[in-house]
Design a protein around this motif. Structure first.
Motif, mmCIF file in Angstrom:
data_model
loop_
_atom_site.group_PDB
_atom_site.id
_atom_site.type_symbol
_atom_site.label_atom_id
_atom_site.label_comp_id
_atom_site.label_asym_id
_atom_site.label_seq_id
_atom_site.Cartn_x
_atom_site.Cartn_y
_atom_site.Cartn_z
ATOM 1 N N LEU A 83 33.867 -51.636 44.240
ATOM 2 C CA LEU A 83 32.763 -51.573 44.433
ATOM 3 C C LEU A 83 31.645 -51.373 43.881
ATOM 4 C CD1 LEU A 83 31.427 -52.493 47.498
ATOM 5 C CD2 LEU A 83 32.228 -50.642 48.468
ATOM 6 N N VAL A 84 31.890 -49.822 43.657
ATOM 7 C CA VAL A 84 30.345 -49.612 42.276
ATOM 8 C C VAL A 84 30.221 -50.589 41.725
ATOM 9 C CG1 VAL A 84 30.466 -47.789 40.787
ATOM 10 C CG2 VAL A 84 31.244 -47.071 43.241
ATOM 11 N N MET A 85 31.457 -51.052 40.523
ATOM 12 C CA MET A 85 31.490 -52.363 39.585
ATOM 13 C C MET A 85 30.198 -53.239 40.229
ATOM 14 S SD MET A 85 34.455 -51.659 36.997
ATOM 15 C CE MET A 85 33.488 -53.119 35.829
ATOM 16 N N ILE A 86 30.672 -53.698 41.303
ATOM 17 C CA ILE A 86 29.845 -55.288 41.763
ATOM 18 C C ILE A 86 28.665 -54.497 42.420
ATOM 19 C CG2 ILE A 86 30.947 -54.708 44.050
ATOM 20 C CD1 ILE A 86 30.515 -57.497 41.685
ATOM 21 N N VAL A 87 28.247 -53.286 42.344
ATOM 22 C CA VAL A 87 27.289 -53.272 43.340
ATOM 23 C C VAL A 87 26.232 -52.407 42.151
ATOM 24 C CG1 VAL A 87 26.177 -51.645 44.436
ATOM 25 C CG2 VAL A 87 27.957 -52.184 45.198
ATOM 26 N N ALA A 88 27.280 -52.211 41.619
ATOM 27 C CA ALA A 88 25.737 -51.920 39.965
ATOM 28 C C ALA A 88 25.790 -53.139 38.736
ATOM 29 C CB ALA A 88 26.611 -51.094 39.281
ATOM 30 N N PHE A 89 26.159 -54.424 39.350
ATOM 31 C CA PHE A 89 25.849 -54.974 38.663
ATOM 32 C C PHE A 89 25.363 -56.424 39.146
ATOM 33 C CE2 PHE A 89 30.564 -55.996 36.376
ATOM 34 C CZ PHE A 89 29.457 -56.168 35.054
ATOM 35 N N LEU A 92 21.437 -54.227 39.189
ATOM 36 C CA LEU A 92 20.920 -54.160 37.209
ATOM 37 C C LEU A 92 21.029 -55.798 37.146
ATOM 38 C CD1 LEU A 92 23.240 -51.471 36.045
ATOM 39 C CD2 LEU A 92 20.666 -51.118 36.802
ATOM 40 N N ARG A 93 20.795 -56.510 37.487
ATOM 41 C CA ARG A 93 20.746 -57.850 37.044
ATOM 42 C C ARG A 93 19.058 -58.338 37.231
ATOM 43 N NH1 ARG A 93 21.093 -59.237 42.565
ATOM 44 N NH2 ARG A 93 20.344 -60.694 43.306
ATOM 45 N N HIS A 94 18.463 -57.673 37.859
ATOM 46 C CA HIS A 94 17.136 -58.541 37.992
ATOM 47 C C HIS A 94 16.025 -58.165 35.844
ATOM 48 C CE1 HIS A 94 17.248 -59.186 42.275
ATOM 49 N NE2 HIS A 94 17.541 -57.785 42.345
ATOM 50 N N ALA A 105 25.879 -62.285 34.704
ATOM 51 C CA ALA A 105 26.475 -63.050 35.452
ATOM 52 C C ALA A 105 27.637 -63.959 35.912
ATOM 53 C CB ALA A 105 25.221 -64.593 36.655
ATOM 54 N N ILE A 106 28.499 -64.248 34.318
ATOM 55 C CA ILE A 106 29.534 -64.542 34.773
ATOM 56 C C ILE A 106 29.798 -63.452 34.589
ATOM 57 C CG2 ILE A 106 31.437 -65.242 32.776
ATOM 58 C CD1 ILE A 106 29.467 -67.272 31.594
ATOM 59 N N ALA A 107 29.984 -62.101 34.414
ATOM 60 C CA ALA A 107 30.244 -60.903 34.686
ATOM 61 C C ALA A 107 30.546 -60.464 35.524
ATOM 62 C CB ALA A 107 30.109 -59.993 33.779
ATOM 63 N N LEU A 108 29.390 -60.748 36.753
ATOM 64 C CA LEU A 108 29.217 -60.561 37.979
ATOM 65 C C LEU A 108 30.012 -61.184 39.234
ATOM 66 C CD1 LEU A 108 26.107 -60.417 39.449
ATOM 67 C CD2 LEU A 108 27.951 -61.216 40.911
ATOM 68 N N GLY A 109 30.436 -62.663 38.764
ATOM 69 C CA GLY A 109 30.794 -63.338 39.547
ATOM 70 C C GLY A 109 32.286 -63.007 39.260
ATOM 71 N N ILE A 110 33.365 -62.531 37.722
ATOM 72 C CA ILE A 110 34.417 -62.404 37.511
ATOM 73 C C ILE A 110 35.121 -60.524 38.464
ATOM 74 C CG2 ILE A 110 36.198 -61.995 35.995
ATOM 75 C CD1 ILE A 110 34.483 -63.262 34.469
ATOM 76 N N ALA A 156 39.430 -56.512 31.112
ATOM 77 C CA ALA A 156 38.746 -57.397 29.954
ATOM 78 C C ALA A 156 38.126 -58.268 30.046
ATOM 79 C CB ALA A 156 40.408 -58.088 29.070
ATOM 80 N N ILE A 157 38.785 -59.419 30.686
ATOM 81 C CA ILE A 157 37.669 -60.390 31.405
ATOM 82 C C ILE A 157 36.314 -60.171 31.762
ATOM 83 C CG2 ILE A 157 39.394 -61.953 30.938
ATOM 84 C CD1 ILE A 157 39.226 -62.182 33.715
ATOM 85 N N VAL A 158 36.167 -58.662 32.451
ATOM 86 C CA VAL A 158 34.771 -58.363 32.669
ATOM 87 C C VAL A 158 33.976 -58.021 31.949
ATOM 88 C CG1 VAL A 158 34.032 -56.859 34.914
ATOM 89 C CG2 VAL A 158 35.414 -58.172 35.194
ATOM 90 N N PHE A 159 34.803 -56.881 30.907
ATOM 91 C CA PHE A 159 33.967 -55.867 29.799
ATOM 92 C C PHE A 159 33.425 -56.973 29.255
ATOM 93 C CE2 PHE A 159 34.060 -53.600 26.326
ATOM 94 C CZ PHE A 159 33.355 -52.490 26.113
ATOM 95 N N ALA A 160 34.445 -58.034 28.659
ATOM 96 C CA ALA A 160 34.045 -58.705 27.780
ATOM 97 C C ALA A 160 32.456 -59.552 27.234
ATOM 98 C CB ALA A 160 34.852 -59.756 27.219
ATOM 99 N N PRO A 161 32.642 -60.544 28.825
ATOM 100 C CA PRO A 161 30.610 -60.984 29.509
ATOM 101 C C PRO A 161 29.493 -59.842 29.274
ATOM 102 C CG PRO A 161 32.326 -61.742 30.473
ATOM 103 C CD PRO A 161 32.996 -61.320 30.118
#
Length: 201
Positions: A83-89, A92-94, A105-110, A156-161
Motif C-alpha cells: 500500500l505504501v508503494m502504490i500511494v508513493a507511486f 510522485l507521478r505528477h 505509469a507502467i511500474a505503477l500499473g504493475i 523485479a518487474i516493478v523495479f525495472a520500469p
C-alpha cells in the motif's frame, strides 16, 4: 510534441503534493528509492536463506525475520508495504514528463496489481477462508508460481520500469525539461549541455 501538450497538471499550489512534485521531487524519489532497495534486501536475504543455506521456507523470513519472525509472518505487514508503494507511486507521478512518465505509469500499473494480490492475501488471513481450499492464504498468480519466487518476480518487474523512469527523468530531453516543474533533470532546465561548462568572460 509541444510543451503545453507534455505539461502535466500539478496539484494545488502550496500543498504537500505540489511540493513533493516540484522542489522536493528529487529528495522524495531518493527516499522512495532507498525504501525500495531496503525491501529488496529482505527478499534477497530470504532467497539466500532458502536456496543457498537450505532453510525451510517457514523459517526463511529475510533479515527482518531474524529479529521479528512474528512480524514477517503477518499478511498485514506485507499488505502495508504494498500500500505504501502504490500511494508513493501515485503521489510522485505528477513530477514526471514525457518518456519517464510513461515508464512510471507502467511500474505503477504493475504495482497496483501486486497490491491487489496482497489485499487478497490479507482478506484470506483475516477471514480464515483460503482461495480454492488451499491450506494457507494464496494469491491468484501464486496458483501458478510459488510465493517466494512470485514476489521476487513482482518486485523485479516493478523495479525495472521504476528505475528506467528515474533515469529518464534525470536525463530528460530539452522538451521534457521545459515541461518539468522540478529540478531533477541534469543539467537543470534552462541550461543545455553545451553551455553547462562555460564561464562568463
Amino acid at each position: 510534441m509541444s510543451t503545453s501538450t507534455m505539461r502535466r497538471r500539478i496539484p494545488e499550489p502550496g500543498s504537500l503534493l505540489e511540493s513533493l512534485n516540484t522542489r522536493w521531487h528529487g529528495a522524495a524519489l531518493a527516499a522512495y528509492g532507498l525504501v525500495v532497495l531496503l525491501h529488496w534486501v529482505e527478499h534477497i536475504t530470504q532467497a539466500a536463506q532458502i536456496y543457498l543455506w537450505d532453510w525451510p521456507i517457514p523459517e526463511a523470513g529475510g533479515a527482518l525475520g531474524l529479529v521479528f519472525p512474528w512480524l514477517v509472518q503477518s499478511e498485514l505487514l506485507h499488505y502495508g508495504f504494498a500500500l505504501v508503494m502504490i500511494v508513493a507511486f501515485f503521489m510522485l507521478r505528477h513530477g514526471f514528463t514525457g518518456r519517464a512518465r510513461t515508464w512510471w505509469a507502467i511500474a505503477l500499473g504493475i504495482q497496483f496489481w501486486h497490491h491487489i494480490e496482497h489485499l487478497l492475501l490479507l482478506l484470506q488471513a483475516w477471514s480464515g477462508t483460503y482461495l480454492l481450499g488451499k491450506p494457507v492464504p494464496t494469491s491468484m498468480i501464486q496458483l501458478l508460481i510459488p510465493r517466494v519466487e512470485l514476489h521476487l518476480l513482482y518486485n523485479a518487474i516493478v523495479f525495472a520500469p521504476m528505475v528506467v523512469a528515474m533515469v529518464l527523468h534525470r536525463r530528460a530531453t530539452e522538451s521534457e525539461r521545459s515541461a518539468m516543474q522540478c529540478s531533477c533533470a541534469h543539467p537543470p532546465a534552462g541550461r543545455d549541455r553545451t553551455s553547462a561548462g562555460r564561464t562568463s568572460a
